[in-house]
Design an enzyme around this catalytic site. Structure first.
Site, PDB file in Angstrom:
ATOM      1  N   CYS A 333       0.788  -1.234   0.000  1.00  0.00           N
ATOM      2  CA  CYS A 333       0.000   0.000   0.000  1.00  0.00           C
ATOM      3  C   CYS A 333       0.825   1.292   0.000  1.00  0.00           C
ATOM      4  O   CYS A 333       0.512   2.194  -0.782  1.00  0.00           O
ATOM      5  CB  CYS A 333      -1.044  -0.004   1.117  1.00  0.00           C
ATOM      6  SG  CYS A 333      -0.568  -0.835   2.627  1.00  0.00           S
ATOM      7  N   ARG A 362       7.541 -10.941   4.923  1.00  0.00           N
ATOM      8  CA  ARG A 362       7.095 -10.779   6.306  1.00  0.00           C
ATOM      9  C   ARG A 362       7.831 -11.767   7.182  1.00  0.00           C
ATOM     10  O   ARG A 362       7.940 -12.944   6.832  1.00  0.00           O
ATOM     11  CB  ARG A 362       5.580 -11.038   6.428  1.00  0.00           C
ATOM     12  CG  ARG A 362       4.773 -10.032   5.647  1.00  0.00           C
ATOM     13  CD  ARG A 362       3.289 -10.250   5.838  1.00  0.00           C
ATOM     14  NE  ARG A 362       2.559  -9.339   4.966  1.00  0.00           N
ATOM     15  CZ  ARG A 362       1.243  -9.322   4.843  1.00  0.00           C
ATOM     16  NH1 ARG A 362       0.502 -10.166   5.547  1.00  0.00           N
ATOM     17  NH2 ARG A 362       0.648  -8.474   4.029  1.00  0.00           N
ATOM     18  N   GLN A 380       1.395 -10.731  -3.569  1.00  0.00           N
ATOM     19  CA  GLN A 380      -0.016 -10.427  -3.395  1.00  0.00           C
ATOM     20  C   GLN A 380      -0.560  -9.875  -4.700  1.00  0.00           C
ATOM     21  O   GLN A 380       0.082  -9.025  -5.310  1.00  0.00           O
ATOM     22  CB  GLN A 380      -0.198  -9.380  -2.300  1.00  0.00           C
ATOM     23  CG  GLN A 380       0.057  -9.925  -0.925  1.00  0.00           C
ATOM     24  CD  GLN A 380      -0.234  -8.890   0.137  1.00  0.00           C
ATOM     25  OE1 GLN A 380       0.315  -7.787   0.088  1.00  0.00           O
ATOM     26  NE2 GLN A 380      -1.076  -9.223   1.086  1.00  0.00           N
ATOM     27  N   ASP A 382      -2.460  -7.566  -5.423  1.00  0.00           N
ATOM     28  CA  ASP A 382      -3.007  -6.437  -4.692  1.00  0.00           C
ATOM     29  C   ASP A 382      -3.719  -5.443  -5.603  1.00  0.00           C
ATOM     30  O   ASP A 382      -3.501  -5.429  -6.815  1.00  0.00           O
ATOM     31  CB  ASP A 382      -1.840  -5.714  -4.009  1.00  0.00           C
ATOM     32  CG  ASP A 382      -2.188  -5.300  -2.595  1.00  0.00           C
ATOM     33  OD1 ASP A 382      -3.377  -5.117  -2.313  1.00  0.00           O
ATOM     34  OD2 ASP A 382      -1.259  -5.150  -1.789  1.00  0.00           O
ATOM     35  N   HIS A 384      -5.349  -1.196  -5.018  1.00  0.00           N
ATOM     36  CA  HIS A 384      -5.827  -0.123  -4.148  1.00  0.00           C
ATOM     37  C   HIS A 384      -6.803   0.698  -4.951  1.00  0.00           C
ATOM     38  O   HIS A 384      -6.494   1.125  -6.055  1.00  0.00           O
ATOM     39  CB  HIS A 384      -4.647   0.692  -3.634  1.00  0.00           C
ATOM     40  CG  HIS A 384      -3.722  -0.152  -2.810  1.00  0.00           C
ATOM     41  ND1 HIS A 384      -2.634  -0.791  -3.356  1.00  0.00           N
ATOM     42  CD2 HIS A 384      -3.783  -0.526  -1.514  1.00  0.00           C
ATOM     43  CE1 HIS A 384      -2.047  -1.517  -2.408  1.00  0.00           C
ATOM     44  NE2 HIS A 384      -2.722  -1.384  -1.285  1.00  0.00           N
ATOM     45  N   LYS A 463     -11.980  -5.538   7.712  1.00  0.00           N
ATOM     46  CA  LYS A 463     -11.838  -6.260   6.452  1.00  0.00           C
ATOM     47  C   LYS A 463     -12.850  -7.389   6.304  1.00  0.00           C
ATOM     48  O   LYS A 463     -13.361  -7.921   7.286  1.00  0.00           O
ATOM     49  CB  LYS A 463     -10.417  -6.809   6.316  1.00  0.00           C
ATOM     50  CG  LYS A 463      -9.979  -7.681   7.489  1.00  0.00           C
ATOM     51  CD  LYS A 463      -8.551  -8.188   7.292  1.00  0.00           C
ATOM     52  CE  LYS A 463      -8.185  -9.193   8.357  1.00  0.00           C
ATOM     53  NZ  LYS A 463      -6.942  -9.895   8.113  1.00  0.00           N
ATOM     54  N   HIS A 509      -8.110  -1.588   0.118  1.00  0.00           N
ATOM     55  CA  HIS A 509      -7.045  -2.521  -0.252  1.00  0.00           C
ATOM     56  C   HIS A 509      -7.776  -3.817  -0.547  1.00  0.00           C
ATOM     57  O   HIS A 509      -8.658  -4.195   0.210  1.00  0.00           O
ATOM     58  CB  HIS A 509      -6.104  -2.864   0.902  1.00  0.00           C
ATOM     59  CG  HIS A 509      -5.553  -1.710   1.655  1.00  0.00           C
ATOM     60  ND1 HIS A 509      -4.213  -1.480   1.742  1.00  0.00           N
ATOM     61  CD2 HIS A 509      -6.144  -0.743   2.382  1.00  0.00           C
ATOM     62  CE1 HIS A 509      -3.998  -0.414   2.507  1.00  0.00           C
ATOM     63  NE2 HIS A 509      -5.149   0.048   2.908  1.00  0.00           N
TER      64      HIS A 509
END
Length: 636
Positions: A333, A362, A380, A382, A384, A463, A509
RNA sequence: GCCGGCGUAGCUCAGUGGUAGAGCAACGCACUCGUAAUGCGUAGGCCAGGGGUUCAAGUCCCCUCGCCGGCUCCA
């Protein structure tokens, strides 16, 4: 007299206090025999209990969720009794029923080995044979406290203290064993005919790592040995679908000591992965997403601004460049924030859907790593979405639709959870409330069932999570939609509104696959390695029967290759049976056997990995069907 | 990270203190074959790594690393 109102809305009358088991017998002896527990006005109730007022009465057998739960819970009590018989200084913690069985947590000096489990199991069988009734009795808070503290059952004492002041405290007793328990239970231990203790594990008291670690024993139980055997057999079968095993056998990926939690993707794994990404890009283009890519390493200031430095540090990796602190991104993000801020957007540009397949790292605890399902670096899928406040609902619904569409292509079933504000969170309660409600409304608008997962939201927002199951029915979070009012604030994001003024956009997200690695893990287990043709690393294997068929086989292979098919030829000097066996175990969708007949008339003898020999076909007929199957992304 | 188990050939696994084994895979030779394993031969090991006990350690003890099942945590 009281009325027992049955499922079909008919009723029968009994004397007040008639035991439920007697009512069951009166309705049908078979029902009474099969019944595990009763449901009276919606409440699970012991069969031994009496009916004292008019009520809806239902009898649950082992094939119902409630029946199974009670059955397993009773088995847990028997296990606790067996453990205390064998190891008298053992203290009891809790012992609930779970999805496919039960567990009980014990505090004892003993460390239970697999031989101990056998001993405990044998002791349990004795207790079952004695056919001891489970008897319920109530007691006052004081009585309960003195009883359990006298028995040295410290954990039970703690549980009692945590019960509400006015709670009815109940105990269940079978033989000379008694346990604090809300119940209900089966009539007697004799019903618990097929029991198996499966494994032991450490578990923190109340799930808190600051507390003492207890020993947990997992087990399962059934009404008949045949059902138990069937269940154990299913577990064995499931192990054959394990993605870690298949990943090795099918040469998809590997994980090495040189990088625990950092998977290596091999060529075949990459083919599968690239197909997934291609599908993903195609669908995202269609749905109005743009695609970006942001760096893996960014400086400390950025992570301080985003809140990760304060809220996510223990999961991050760090490095130093030219004497400045940098971090390896654990999320995409902040990178997207920078791209958004790079120019000024008008309200007309919103919603702006900015996607990124981003590699994140991570630091996960070593004990949680699990094949591709939980790793220390993953990609990911991902995106946004920056939007106006009144676009929130539609955008969330759009993402829900997208996730649903994707999972259906793979034939996945999923369940949804809504996670609320965690203890370590940024932002006011009001903002969280608004955001959580927006998610809830979208779910309701879409008519999706969901569970609430209290306190499990991200630190910047609530979420919606989409969970998929692996081969052992363990669930893994894959897709997620997170609403975020924090990041736009932190990064001072703005757009120019209709009024010519600057306004703050709202942000979502979201991921669909979640982690591509994890998704592939699920995919492998779901299909047991037999991927749909569009995903299969090798789609067709050409198997010439003898050396004299090689030129025909090669021409065929070239033709398929030119059509974009992932095709290989097995031109080793081996028998057809051998080549078929190998292609089968590699789970290649189509095998084309070619010999004299095929070479003579330009055909192929088609074998499908699960449908077997499909007989001869002209080459064109085969390729036409194959290309269509691939294009449609059919599951076959 | 914590609790418990495990670590022997590329893979699956035997090996209970006394000379490291099998099957499959790999490689070589022969066989030219019609829908799930052709035969014969060859090669392959610092027994996870380190330390200790012992005349002698794959085997017993300790430490480290990794893996497996859970806990905790999360995509």
């Amino acid at each position: 007299m009281v009325k027992a109102i049955l499922k079909d809305d008919s009723f029968r009358e009994y004397e007040q206090g008639t035991k439920l088991i007697e009512i069951a017998k009166d309705i049908s002896p078979r029902l009474a025999k099969a019944a595990v527990v009763a449901r009276v006005n919606g409440e699970l109730t012991d069969l031994r209990a009496g009916l004292h007022e008019d009520a809806q009465v239902e009898f649950l057998d082992f094939n119902t969720e409630g029946g199974q739960e009670v059955f397993r819970h009773s088995t847990a009590h028997v296990m606790a009794q067996a453990v205390q018989n064998l190891y008298p200084d053992t203290k009891l913690a809790i012992g609930p029923a779970i999805a496919n069985g039960f567990y009980y947590d014990f505090d004892t000096k003993e460390t239970f080995s697999s031989e101990d489990l056998e001993k405990i199991e044998a002791e349990m069988k004795k207790i079952v044979k004695e056919n001891l009734p489970f008897e319920r009795y109530e007691m006052s808070r004081e009585e309960a406290l003195s009883k359990f503290s006298a028995a040295g059952e410290d954990y039970k004492v703690e549980l009692i203290k945590d019960l509400p002041e006015d709670a009815t405290i109940t105990c269940y007793q079978q033989g000379d064993f008694e346990d604090l328990c809300a119940g209900p239970h089966v009539l007697s231990t004799g019903l618990l005919k097929a029991v198996k203790l499966l494994n032991t594990a450490g578990a923190y008291w109340r799930g808190d790592e600051k507390n003492k670690m207890l020993q947990r024993i997992y087990g399962t139980s059934f009404t008949k040995k045949s059902l138990l055997d069937e269940h154990l057999h299913r577990l064995e079968e499931a192990k054959r679908r394990d993605h870690r095993k298949l990943g090795k056998e099918l040469d998809l990926f590997s994980i090495h000591d040189e990088g625990p939690g950092f998977p290596f993707f091999h060529h075949k794994g990459m083919v599968l992965r690239n197909e997934l990404e291609e599908f993903w890009r195609e669908e995202h283009r269609r749905r109005g997403y743009q695609e970006i890519r942001t760096p893996v390493i960014l400086n400390r200031e950025l992570w301080e601004r985003s809140g990760h430095w304060d809220h996510y540090q223990e999961n991050m990796y760090f490095t130093n460049i030219d004497e400045n602190d940098y971090a390896v991104k654990p999320m995409n993000c902040p990178g997207s924030m920078i791209v958004f801020r790079n120019r000024l957007y008008s309200y007309r540009d919103l919603p702006l859907r900015m996607a990124e397949i981003g590699l994140v790292h991570r630091h996960e605890l070593s004990g949680v790593l699990h094949g591709l399902m939980r790793v220390r670096c993953f990609n990911q899928d991902d995106a946004h979405i920056f939007m106006l406040p009144d676009q929130i609902r539609d955008e969330i619904i759009g993402v829900i639709d997208l996730v649903d569409y994707f999972y259906k292509v793979f034939g996945f079933e999923y369940h949804v959870e809504l996670s609320t504000k965690p203890s370590k969170a940024m932002g006011s309660d009001e903002i969280w409330e608004t955001a959580t409600n927006a998610l809830r409304e979208a779910l309701q608008a879409r008519g999706l069932e969901y569970r609430i997962n209290e306190g499990d939201g991200a630190f910047y927002g609530p979420k919606i999570d989409f969970h998929l199951k692996d081969c052992l029915d363990r669930t893994w979070q894959c897709g997620t939609i997170q609403l975020d009012f924090q990041m736009p604030e932190k990064f001072d994001l703005e757009y120019v509104g209709e009024d010519g003024q600057k306004h703050r956009p709202v942000m979502i997200h979201r991921v669909v696959f979640g982690s591509i690695e994890r998704f592939i893990g699920i995919l492998i287990e779901h299909f047991a390695g037999a991927f749909p043709t569009w995903l299969a690393p090798v789609q067709v294997k050409v198997l010439p029967i003898a050396d004299r068929h090689h030129s025909y086989a090669r021409a065929l292979t070239d033709k398929l290759f030119d059509l974009g098919v992932r095709v290989e030829i097995d031109d080793r000097s081996e028998k057809v049976n051998y080549k078929i066996r190998e292609a089968q175990s590699q789970k290649i969708p189509y095998m084309l056997v070619v010999g004299d007949k095929e070479a003579a008339n330009g055909s192929v003898a088609v074998r499908h990995r699960s449908q077997g020999d499909l007989g001869p076909q002209p080459i064109e007929q085969f390729t036409e069907g194959l290309l269509e199957e691939i294009k449609q992304r059919q599951i076959r």
